[in-house]
Design a protein around this motif. Structure first.
Motif, short mmCIF file in Angstrom:
data_model
loop_
_atom_site.label_atom_id
_atom_site.label_comp_id
_atom_site.label_asym_id
_atom_site.label_seq_id
_atom_site.Cartn_x
_atom_site.Cartn_y
_atom_site.Cartn_z
N ARG A 144 42.21 36.97 38.50
CA ARG A 144 40.81 37.40 39.20
C ARG A 144 39.62 37.74 38.17
O ARG A 144 38.64 37.24 38.09
CB ARG A 144 40.95 38.77 40.00
CG ARG A 144 41.58 38.33 41.34
CD ARG A 144 40.69 37.78 42.31
NE ARG A 144 39.34 38.68 42.54
CZ ARG A 144 39.22 39.07 43.98
NH1 ARG A 144 40.11 39.45 44.52
NH2 ARG A 144 37.93 39.69 43.87
N PHE A 145 40.11 38.41 37.05
CA PHE A 145 39.52 38.95 35.95
C PHE A 145 38.78 37.60 35.24
O PHE A 145 37.57 37.50 34.85
CB PHE A 145 39.85 39.82 35.08
CG PHE A 145 38.98 40.60 34.34
CD1 PHE A 145 38.40 41.82 34.62
CD2 PHE A 145 38.85 40.39 33.07
CE1 PHE A 145 37.65 42.48 33.95
CE2 PHE A 145 37.73 40.99 32.17
CZ PHE A 145 37.27 42.05 32.47
N PHE A 146 39.53 36.78 34.93
CA PHE A 146 39.58 35.79 34.03
C PHE A 146 38.35 34.81 34.64
O PHE A 146 37.35 34.64 33.89
CB PHE A 146 40.65 34.76 34.08
CG PHE A 146 40.63 33.97 32.81
CD1 PHE A 146 41.11 34.22 31.44
CD2 PHE A 146 39.98 32.76 32.95
CE1 PHE A 146 41.32 33.37 30.32
CE2 PHE A 146 40.03 31.60 31.85
CZ PHE A 146 40.61 32.10 30.65
N ALA B 245 32.14 43.20 34.81
CA ALA B 245 33.38 42.91 33.90
C ALA B 245 32.98 43.36 32.32
O ALA B 245 33.81 44.29 31.76
CB ALA B 245 33.67 41.51 33.77
N TYR B 246 31.76 43.20 32.12
CA TYR B 246 31.49 43.56 30.61
C TYR B 246 31.25 45.22 30.49
O TYR B 246 31.61 45.70 29.56
CB TYR B 246 29.97 42.74 30.43
CG TYR B 246 30.39 41.54 29.80
CD1 TYR B 246 30.66 41.38 28.36
CD2 TYR B 246 30.58 40.26 30.77
CE1 TYR B 246 31.14 39.93 27.94
CE2 TYR B 246 30.91 39.09 30.18
CZ TYR B 246 30.95 38.91 28.69
OH TYR B 246 31.50 37.70 28.24
N TYR B 247 30.80 45.54 31.71
CA TYR B 247 30.49 47.14 31.55
C TYR B 247 31.92 47.85 31.48
O TYR B 247 32.17 48.83 30.68
CB TYR B 247 30.04 47.60 32.89
CG TYR B 247 29.81 49.14 32.99
CD1 TYR B 247 28.90 49.74 32.63
CD2 TYR B 247 30.83 49.60 33.91
CE1 TYR B 247 28.79 51.15 32.73
CE2 TYR B 247 31.03 51.12 33.69
CZ TYR B 247 29.95 51.92 33.36
OH TYR B 247 29.85 53.08 33.36
N LEU B 248 33.01 47.39 32.24
CA LEU B 248 34.12 47.95 32.23
C LEU B 248 34.65 47.88 30.73
O LEU B 248 35.66 48.75 30.38
CB LEU B 248 34.94 47.15 33.42
CG LEU B 248 34.72 47.89 34.87
CD1 LEU B 248 35.46 46.82 35.70
CD2 LEU B 248 34.72 49.19 34.80
N PRO C 89 41.40 40.42 28.75
CA PRO C 89 40.81 41.57 28.62
C PRO C 89 40.99 42.86 29.89
O PRO C 89 40.73 43.67 29.73
CB PRO C 89 39.43 41.31 28.59
CG PRO C 89 39.09 40.07 28.56
CD PRO C 89 40.57 39.33 28.63
N VAL C 90 41.51 42.04 30.74
CA VAL C 90 41.89 42.74 31.88
C VAL C 90 42.80 43.90 31.70
O VAL C 90 42.78 45.10 32.18
CB VAL C 90 42.25 42.22 33.25
CG1 VAL C 90 43.71 41.53 33.09
CG2 VAL C 90 42.04 42.85 34.52
N TYR C 91 43.56 43.55 30.82
CA TYR C 91 44.98 44.81 30.35
C TYR C 91 44.29 45.89 29.76
O TYR C 91 44.78 46.73 29.77
CB TYR C 91 45.88 43.81 29.65
CG TYR C 91 46.66 42.84 30.54
CD1 TYR C 91 47.55 43.25 31.34
CD2 TYR C 91 46.54 41.51 30.33
CE1 TYR C 91 48.05 42.37 32.28
CE2 TYR C 91 46.98 40.56 31.27
CZ TYR C 91 48.07 41.20 31.99
OH TYR C 91 48.63 40.14 32.97
N ILE D 144 35.75 46.54 42.85
CA ILE D 144 34.55 45.36 43.04
C ILE D 144 35.01 44.05 42.58
O ILE D 144 35.14 43.28 43.20
CB ILE D 144 33.50 45.95 42.16
CG1 ILE D 144 32.75 47.08 43.09
CG2 ILE D 144 32.48 44.64 42.50
CD1 ILE D 144 31.71 47.82 42.32
N LEU D 145 36.01 44.09 41.22
CA LEU D 145 36.56 42.79 40.91
C LEU D 145 37.71 42.32 41.59
O LEU D 145 38.45 41.22 41.42
CB LEU D 145 36.58 42.74 39.32
CG LEU D 145 35.30 43.03 38.61
CD1 LEU D 145 35.68 43.26 37.20
CD2 LEU D 145 34.28 42.28 39.14
N GLY D 146 38.22 43.26 42.68
CA GLY D 146 39.53 42.88 43.17
C GLY D 146 40.77 42.99 42.23
O GLY D 146 41.71 42.34 42.60
N VAL D 147 40.62 44.04 41.36
CA VAL D 147 41.63 44.08 40.49
C VAL D 147 42.30 45.39 40.40
O VAL D 147 41.54 46.37 40.51
CB VAL D 147 41.06 43.91 38.87
CG1 VAL D 147 42.32 44.17 37.81
CG2 VAL D 147 40.49 42.48 38.87
#
Length: 590
Positions: free
Chosen positions: A438-440, A534-537, A465-467, A581-584
């Motif tokens: 999802r993140f990718f 994603a970038y914010y996180l 980067p999700v990790y 929001i990103l479903g992660v």
RNA sequence: GCGCCCAUAGCUCAACUGGAUAGAGCAUCGCCCUUCUAAGGCGAGGGUUUCAGGUUCGAAUCCUGAUGGGCGUGCCA
């Protein structure tokens, strides 16, 4: 804080008008930005440069005037210091205690922190994925799924009333090809000797469905192969062969030999099996829909006919060469489009006109369609149809997603559903996990071409980067847990009251970063750009990791300890909100 | 041919929608675990933002043209 500056500047502009520096009727858009560089303070405005033309004065002189007005104000809010810099920027330095106010907001609003009312409750229908149910989803669909789902979540948080919908293309030729493919495989299972059509669906899943068909119905659907193939146009590769004609003839034969009832049996088994698989697949990808809208139901309920009738009455339909055409050129399309073919069958476009009309009739204010960018040429005709039916084409927003180009071992992969050669979404999920996938997908701007290196995604999944973000979340959990184990559990009330004890650069930095979350949501939502989240996180996680390495949180002094734990709790909450929001998922442990 | 989209570090991508010295990750090279999770941190190197013009206080961002790539251009869906 930003809002406060805007208010102050509005007053300043009024003051300048009163003094005659600016013309009374001038309308000024006040722009306050976050600074990139700490040396430029916390917030900055380019107001002086914007006004230079209106006032007929150089930016720096104007800036000085603006600053002197600000300094003369009785209430300067949280502003600590104002500076003029560069070509005429006005930089604002804010008081620290004002920066930490956000921590309390986060912890009281929790999951609601970041919500805004940009949408003002307007209803929006987000239609996405909508892949033909002729085979499993592949990684190309994955991007549309991840993007559409994140956009929908984002809009929800931004105050829209969101519905998610999957348009099921369960009518039309492709479905007939599918049903026929299944039936032919079934005949083979029954022992019939036949050459499978080059244009049929060849994937393994077809065999599975035909096996199921045989289990449920034995040989009751069996017909001799010679009977099926007599009178059928030759397939590609043979003399006078035509693969399209070949498959069409086979479809006709299947319908004929089986009869409507039995054909329907094969058809629905194929459809339901594949649709069931798609649903399950998407659920595993954390993507859900409020509604699965059937194209067939549209046809059968007469909505398509009604829509065509409406166009006809508006005089936008004409007959040529035995077919019915819609005058889309009247609305800027390149050419007119066929809605009913000379064989009497309605085109896909005809049902799509009806579908969009139906969406508006259901009362949605905004329609969002997420399409693969290969369909971009389709937009003008759909908008044309909406206009012709007196609906506002602006209500429709088509978001295009570039399909990912797949690489494996440095080589580009060709993909086609028909040939059965593709990497499925399910395979990807199983290899790298739903979160990473999802993140990718959502990391990139949707219209950006994207290279998807399968080897990289699979083998080096730890580098996703999700990790990094999830790790920050889990780390905070662990720290809070450790504190509790030592009998030093976080006392929130005490922590909030001690926030002034936070004076490290990393701490104010984190607070400032937290304050940016709501505006990031708002900006990302209106632009339909979940990648901004994603970038914010990533940034926020970086701030946390950096802070973690810079000092110890669980210290003896209770005020400092509680203040720090309070701060990281707030960070944890925002990480969780953003990931949602990103479903992660936001794991407590890793 | 025509239309739409794209081009930024060696690679994959950002850049608050026209702002200050263009930033991250990977890869390369140094340093940091007797301290709450090293899936981490700190630092270094790496750029004429494809090219040529234009617009203005100011351009990766807007306009024109060129080059290179993707997609579209069905009585397919």
């Amino acid at each position: 804080m930003k809002q406060q500056i805007v208010q102050i500047l509005t007053q300043v502009v009024q003051q300048l008008k009163n003094e005659g520096v600016l013309p009374e009727e001038a309308s000024v858009r006040i722009n306050v930005e976050n600074t990139r560089d700490k040396a430029h303070g916390d917030l900055a405005t380019n107001l002086a440069m914007m006004l230079t033309k209106l006032a007929g004065q150089p930016p720096r002189t104007l800036a000085e005037k603006i600053v002197s007005v600000i300094e003369s104000l009785a209430d300067r809010g949280a502003i600590e210091k104002v500076e003029i810099a560069g070509p005429g920027f006005i930089n604002f330095f804010m008081k620290d205690d004002a920066k930490f106010a956000v921590v309390e907001q986060v912890l009281t609003q929790q999951a609601d922190f970041g919500r805004c009312n940009a949408g003002q409750g307007r209803s929006v229908l987000v239609e996405f994925v909508s892949a033909n149910p002729t085979g499993p989803l592949h990684v190309g669909h994955g991007r549309g799924a991840a993007y559409g789902a994140s956009v929908a979540n984002l809009l929800e948080v931004a105050g829209f009333d969101v519905s998610r919908e999957y348009y099921v293309n369960d009518a039309g030729r492709q479905m007939d090809i599918l049903a026929t493919s299944v039936w032919l495989r079934y005949l083979q299972l029954c022992g019939e000797e036949l050459t499978f059509p080059s244009n049929g669906y060849k994937g393994d899943y077809i065999f599975e469905i035909s096996e199921e068909l045989r289990r449920e119905h034995g040989e009751t659907l069996r017909k001799p192969a010679f009977e099926v193939f007599t009178g059928v146009c030759a397939d590609e590769g043979q003399t006078d062969g035509d693969k399209e004609k070949h498959i069409d003839d086979l479809i006709a034969k299947a319908k004929n030999l089986l009869g409507a009832h039995h054909y329907e049996t094969v058809f629905s088994l194929a459809l339901n099996t594949i649709l069931g698989d798609i649903k399950e697949d998407l659920e595993g990808f954390n993507v859900t829909f409020e509604n699965w809208f059937s194209e067939r139901s549209l046809m059968e309920s007469g909505v398509v006919d009604a829509a065509l009738e409406k166009l006809q009455q508006a005089g936008k339909i004409y007959e040529k060469g035995g077919a019915l055409w819609f005058r889309s050129t009247e609305y800027g399309d390149e050419k007119d489009r066929v809605v009913v073919r000379d064989n009497g069958l309605k085109t896909y476009f005809a049902s799509d006109i009806a579908y969009h009309f139906n969406k508006l009739e259901r009362g949605f204010d905004i329609l969002i369609d997420v399409w693969g960018s290969d369909h971009h040429g389709y937009i003008p005709r759909v908008k044309a149809a909406m206009q012709a039916m007196d609906t506002n084409p602006e209500a429709l927003q088509v978001l295009l997603v570039q399909f990912a180009v797949l690489y494996r071992g440095g080589e580009k992969l060709a993909m086609s559903t028909r040939s059965g050669q593709f990497v499925t979404l399910r395979e990807l999920r199983e290899e790298v996990g739903s979160d990473a996938a999802r993140f990718f997908y959502v990391q990139r701007k949707s219209e950006q071409h994207m290279d998807f290196d399968l080897d990289l995604a699979k083998s080096q999944s730890n580098e996703n980067p999700v990790y990094y973000i999830q790790y920050a979340h889990a780390r905070i959990s662990r720290v809070l847990e450790q504190a509790a184990e030592k009998g030093l559990a976080l006392d929130l009330e005490k922590g909030m009251a001690s926030l002034e004890k936070l004076e490290l650069e990393a701490e104010t930095g984190l607070a400032v970063q937290l304050a940016k979350y709501p505006e990031t949501i708002a900006r990302a939502a209106v632009a339909y750009e979940p990648h901004q989240i994603a970038y914010y996180l990533k940034d926020l996680a970086h701030g946390l990791h950096s802070y973690y390495n810079a000092c110890q949180f669980i210290v003896d002094e209770s005020e400092v300890r509680n203040a720090r734990l309070t701060l990281i709790s707030a960070v944890q909450q925002v990480l969780k909100n953003g990931l949602a929001i990103l479903g992660v998922s936001a794991p407590e442990k890793m």
